[in-house]
Design an enzyme around this catalytic site. Structure first.
Site, PDB file in Angstrom:
ATOM      1  N   HIS A   1      -5.159  16.042  -5.285  1.00  0.00           N
ATOM      2  CA  HIS A   1      -5.382  16.409  -3.895  1.00  0.00           C
ATOM      3  C   HIS A   1      -5.119  17.892  -3.619  1.00  0.00           C
ATOM      4  O   HIS A   1      -5.521  18.403  -2.569  1.00  0.00           O
ATOM      5  CB  HIS A   1      -4.504  15.560  -2.966  1.00  0.00           C
ATOM      6  CG  HIS A   1      -5.003  14.155  -2.796  1.00  0.00           C
ATOM      7  ND1 HIS A   1      -5.334  13.351  -3.855  1.00  0.00           N
ATOM      8  CD2 HIS A   1      -5.234  13.410  -1.674  1.00  0.00           C
ATOM      9  CE1 HIS A   1      -5.744  12.176  -3.407  1.00  0.00           C
ATOM     10  NE2 HIS A   1      -5.695  12.183  -2.088  1.00  0.00           N
TER      11      HIS A   1
ATOM     12  N   TYR B   1     -16.508  40.026  40.830  1.00  0.00           N
ATOM     13  CA  TYR B   1     -15.832  38.809  40.377  1.00  0.00           C
ATOM     14  C   TYR B   1     -14.801  39.082  39.294  1.00  0.00           C
ATOM     15  O   TYR B   1     -13.730  38.477  39.264  1.00  0.00           O
ATOM     16  CB  TYR B   1     -16.851  37.805  39.820  1.00  0.00           C
ATOM     17  CG  TYR B   1     -17.706  37.100  40.841  1.00  0.00           C
ATOM     18  CD1 TYR B   1     -17.668  37.438  42.190  1.00  0.00           C
ATOM     19  CD2 TYR B   1     -18.566  36.080  40.442  1.00  0.00           C
ATOM     20  CE1 TYR B   1     -18.466  36.787  43.113  1.00  0.00           C
ATOM     21  CE2 TYR B   1     -19.368  35.414  41.361  1.00  0.00           C
ATOM     22  CZ  TYR B   1     -19.313  35.779  42.695  1.00  0.00           C
ATOM     23  OH  TYR B   1     -20.098  35.120  43.601  1.00  0.00           O
TER      24      TYR B   1
ATOM     25  N   PHE C   1      -2.346   9.405  11.360  1.00  0.00           N
ATOM     26  CA  PHE C   1      -2.621  10.685  10.698  1.00  0.00           C
ATOM     27  C   PHE C   1      -3.864  11.374  11.245  1.00  0.00           C
ATOM     28  O   PHE C   1      -4.141  12.522  10.915  1.00  0.00           O
ATOM     29  CB  PHE C   1      -2.819  10.443   9.199  1.00  0.00           C
ATOM     30  CG  PHE C   1      -3.800   9.340   8.926  1.00  0.00           C
ATOM     31  CD1 PHE C   1      -5.161   9.525   9.079  1.00  0.00           C
ATOM     32  CD2 PHE C   1      -3.349   8.094   8.540  1.00  0.00           C
ATOM     33  CE1 PHE C   1      -6.058   8.501   8.858  1.00  0.00           C
ATOM     34  CE2 PHE C   1      -4.234   7.053   8.310  1.00  0.00           C
ATOM     35  CZ  PHE C   1      -5.598   7.257   8.467  1.00  0.00           C
TER      36      PHE C   1
ATOM     37  N   GLU D   1     -12.912   7.121   4.695  1.00  0.00           N
ATOM     38  CA  GLU D   1     -12.526   8.106   5.705  1.00  0.00           C
ATOM     39  C   GLU D   1     -13.815   8.628   6.353  1.00  0.00           C
ATOM     40  O   GLU D   1     -14.274   9.731   6.080  1.00  0.00           O
ATOM     41  CB  GLU D   1     -11.694   9.216   5.066  1.00  0.00           C
ATOM     42  CG  GLU D   1     -10.419   8.656   4.439  1.00  0.00           C
ATOM     43  CD  GLU D   1      -9.618   9.663   3.635  1.00  0.00           C
ATOM     44  OE1 GLU D   1      -9.964  10.867   3.694  1.00  0.00           O
ATOM     45  OE2 GLU D   1      -8.672   9.253   2.952  1.00  0.00           O
TER      46      GLU D   1
ATOM     47  N   ASN E   1       0.529  13.483   3.837  1.00  0.00           N
ATOM     48  CA  ASN E   1      -0.274  12.763   4.815  1.00  0.00           C
ATOM     49  C   ASN E   1       0.170  13.102   6.234  1.00  0.00           C
ATOM     50  O   ASN E   1       0.868  12.338   6.887  1.00  0.00           O
ATOM     51  CB  ASN E   1      -0.124  11.259   4.557  1.00  0.00           C
ATOM     52  CG  ASN E   1      -1.342  10.484   5.032  1.00  0.00           C
ATOM     53  OD1 ASN E   1      -2.024  10.914   5.942  1.00  0.00           O
ATOM     54  ND2 ASN E   1      -1.594   9.356   4.402  1.00  0.00           N
TER      55      ASN E   1
ATOM     56  N   TYR F   1       0.824  -1.206   0.000  1.00  0.00           N
ATOM     57  CA  TYR F   1       0.000   0.000   0.000  1.00  0.00           C
ATOM     58  C   TYR F   1       0.861   1.262   0.000  1.00  0.00           C
ATOM     59  O   TYR F   1       1.814   1.383   0.764  1.00  0.00           O
ATOM     60  CB  TYR F   1      -0.930   0.040   1.224  1.00  0.00           C
ATOM     61  CG  TYR F   1      -1.697   1.337   1.310  1.00  0.00           C
ATOM     62  CD1 TYR F   1      -2.653   1.662   0.357  1.00  0.00           C
ATOM     63  CD2 TYR F   1      -1.436   2.273   2.308  1.00  0.00           C
ATOM     64  CE1 TYR F   1      -3.332   2.863   0.400  1.00  0.00           C
ATOM     65  CE2 TYR F   1      -2.115   3.478   2.374  1.00  0.00           C
ATOM     66  CZ  TYR F   1      -3.064   3.769   1.407  1.00  0.00           C
ATOM     67  OH  TYR F   1      -3.731   4.963   1.438  1.00  0.00           O
TER      68      TYR F   1
ATOM     69  N   ARG G   1     -11.825  40.375  41.362  1.00  0.00           N
ATOM     70  CA  ARG G   1     -11.351  39.480  42.409  1.00  0.00           C
ATOM     71  C   ARG G   1     -10.939  38.109  41.871  1.00  0.00           C
ATOM     72  O   ARG G   1     -10.030  37.467  42.383  1.00  0.00           O
ATOM     73  CB  ARG G   1     -12.463  39.312  43.445  1.00  0.00           C
ATOM     74  CG  ARG G   1     -12.045  38.612  44.687  1.00  0.00           C
ATOM     75  CD  ARG G   1     -13.157  38.403  45.711  1.00  0.00           C
ATOM     76  NE  ARG G   1     -14.452  38.941  45.385  1.00  0.00           N
ATOM     77  CZ  ARG G   1     -15.601  38.362  45.769  1.00  0.00           C
ATOM     78  NH1 ARG G   1     -15.585  37.239  46.452  1.00  0.00           N
ATOM     79  NH2 ARG G   1     -16.754  38.915  45.471  1.00  0.00           N
TER      80      ARG G   1
END
Length: 516
Positions: free
Chosen positions: A86, A285, A334, A420, A199, A56, A288
């Site tokens: 991409h 507040y 990733f 994905e 990646n 792969y 303080r």
């Protein structure tokens, strides 16, 4: 003076390295240890590429197309197609520092020897950083899983001599022209290299590191602003005593309270009402509880820094090369969830610290709560509006920061034909955090501006030496003291610049030393 060269080795780059390269334009070199590790990993990839068994990322397609075995003669085209397809970002360009962060942190992963790129590919990435050549990366395109694919692909495209870049002067031009002008030659990507270049979590991580560095400075500046507000509103410093902080031992709270004590030391204004006839019981507040809020923010930032440190020590790629075992393995490292979560946490921090800053500012402007100051700190209330609308600006920003605090990391959306099917949205979390940090800077600046005006209006009482130095820094920058209304926006922007540059913090520290 030119910045020192940052050398990228097999170990992590530091926060200081990231800032030097992203913001100071530091040149980059690759260490001999990294080159040796790169060569070892490449040998594993070359061996697997020549094997009959598909591997792969080396001899197959990617993502949902991983089942197709790609013949040897088509693998160069496979790499080009991967990067070109991409590089699909859209929208405005991201900032130069963000893209340089992308490139540096991708190079850092390449240098670990777990990605399988060739040394010439890694070297070209370093050379682009050194020559100030910045690929054009677009705002939208990353889901934060598999890492920041689209942004990194735009950077990888430039290594191929394709796409658009900006040169060191900021001129937009084709990548091939910029490389040629710098005497650089594009690379012909070999097996595994396209995937290795795109990646990773590098974009979101770079933005996280820069945000942490900014917030560390801003939170100390928020302590300065709070001290000026407590002092200017005739508040007490007794609530910040160390023995009170010790019984609730959050480290950030103790540090913030110690800063407030140091900043208000020797204040004539505070001393003026430290008497038996003072009828004040408790401060509001927002005065303080400043150390409790600022301290919780500090502790959250340091948790985020721990996560960032671990990520800087990581080799984020898929598949990864385990050169010691001579194999390549698919993994899920990733996924950007660890980074995405803390990016979202920090947006909450920015919103809440800005919120308490705005509340402290508002108290100066209300005649019923400001203990003797003119309404809205106006010179002639009714004729003049003073800082009335400066607080509107704060309020608008705080409202925006609350919207930006809505987490991106819970908003997964599936992609790649359901391969994905759960993504981090870390890039989106990082992009909104940058806007949050800018908003916090502006809110704190307006508090400093308003508090300085109030301190002047307490004359003849004198503020502490530290807060007086801050008022002096504003006046030296051309920001005038109390008087009739004038165009306020330039003064606000000047104060923003002083806060963002660290000048407000530096002014206080010039008197009392470095704050915690």
């Amino acid at each position: 003076m030119s910045p020192t060269t940052v050398t990228v080795g097999t170990g992590p780059v530091s926060f200081a390295d990231v800032v030097a390269v992203t913001r100071d334009g530091a040149p980059v070199s690759i260490g001999e240890d990294a080159l040796a590790a790169i060569d070892r990993a490449r040998a594993v990839v070359d061996e697997l590429a020549s094997a009959a068994t598909p591997a792969y990322g080396i001899s197959t397609g990617f993502g949902a197309l991983a089942t197709r075995h790609i013949p040897t003669e088509m693998r160069a085209q496979l790499q080009k197609s991967l990067v070109r397809s991409h590089a699909a970002g859209s929208g405005p360009e991201v900032e130069r520092e963000v893209t340089r962060g992308l490139m540096l942190l991708r190079l850092s992963t390449l240098a670990t020897g777990h990605t399988g790129v060739r040394r010439e590919t890694a070297q070209l990435l370093a050379d682009l950083l050194t020559h100030g050549i910045t690929p054009v990366v677009r705002e939208y395109g990353s889901l934060g899983c598999s890492g920041d694919l689209a942004p990194l692909s735009h950077c990888a495209l430039a290594l191929m001599g394709e796409g658009e870049v900006r040169d060191a002067a900021g001129t937009l031009m084709p990548a091939a022209e910029a490389l040629a002008a710098a005497g650089l030659t594009p690379v012909e990507l070999a097996a595994k290299e396209g995937l290795a270049l795109i990646n990773g979590t590098d974009g979101m991580l770079g933005m996280l590191v820069m945000a942490i560095e900014d917030l560390r400075m801003l939170l100390r500046t928020a302590d300065v602003a709070a001290a000026m507000s407590v002092e200017g509103q005739l508040g007490t410093d007794r609530v910040f005593a160390p023995e009170l902080q010790a019984i609730r031992p959050h480290p950030g709270q103790a540090l913030s309270a110690a800063n407030l004590v140091a900043l208000m030391a020797d204040s004539g204004i505070v001393a003026s009402h430290r008497t038996g006839d003072c009828n004040r019981v408790q401060d509001a507040y927002s005065l303080r509880c400043s150390p409790q809020v600022h301290g919780a923010a500090r502790d959250t930032v340091e948790y985020a820094a721990a996560v960032a440190g671990r990520e800087l020590s990581s080799a984020v790629d898929n598949p990864v090369v385990l050169s010691e075992e001579g194999r390549v393995e698919s993994n899920g490292n990733f996924h950007g969830a660890p980074v995405a979560y803390v990016l979202d946490f920090l947006a909450i921090v920015a919103a809440d610290v800005a919120s308490i800053s705005e509340r402290r500012t508002d108290r100066f402007l209300d005649k019923t709560r400001s203990h003797g100051l003119n309404a809205f700190l106006a010179d002639d209330p009714g004729v003049d509006s003073g800082h009335m609308i400066a607080q509107y600006t704060q309020a608008a920003i705080v409202s925006e920061l609350k919207r930006l605090a809505v987490p991106a990391s819970v908003d997964s959306i599936p992609s790649s034909a359901m391969q994905e099917d759960h993504v981090s949205m870390g890039w989106s979390a990082a992009r909104k955090l940058r806007r949050s940090v800018d908003g916090l800077t502006r809110v704190v600046a307006i508090e400093v501006l308003t508090a300085a005006r109030a301190l002047d209006m307490r004359a003849p009482l004198v503020p502490s030496p530290a807060t007086a130095a801050v008022v002096g820094a504003l006046r030296a920058a051309g920001i005038q003291g109390p008087g009739p209304d004038r165009h306020l926006s330039p003064e606000i922007e000047a104060a923003v610049s002083l806060v963002a540059s660290g000048a407000v913090l530096a002014a206080a520290q010039s008197v009392i030393g470095e704050l915690a």
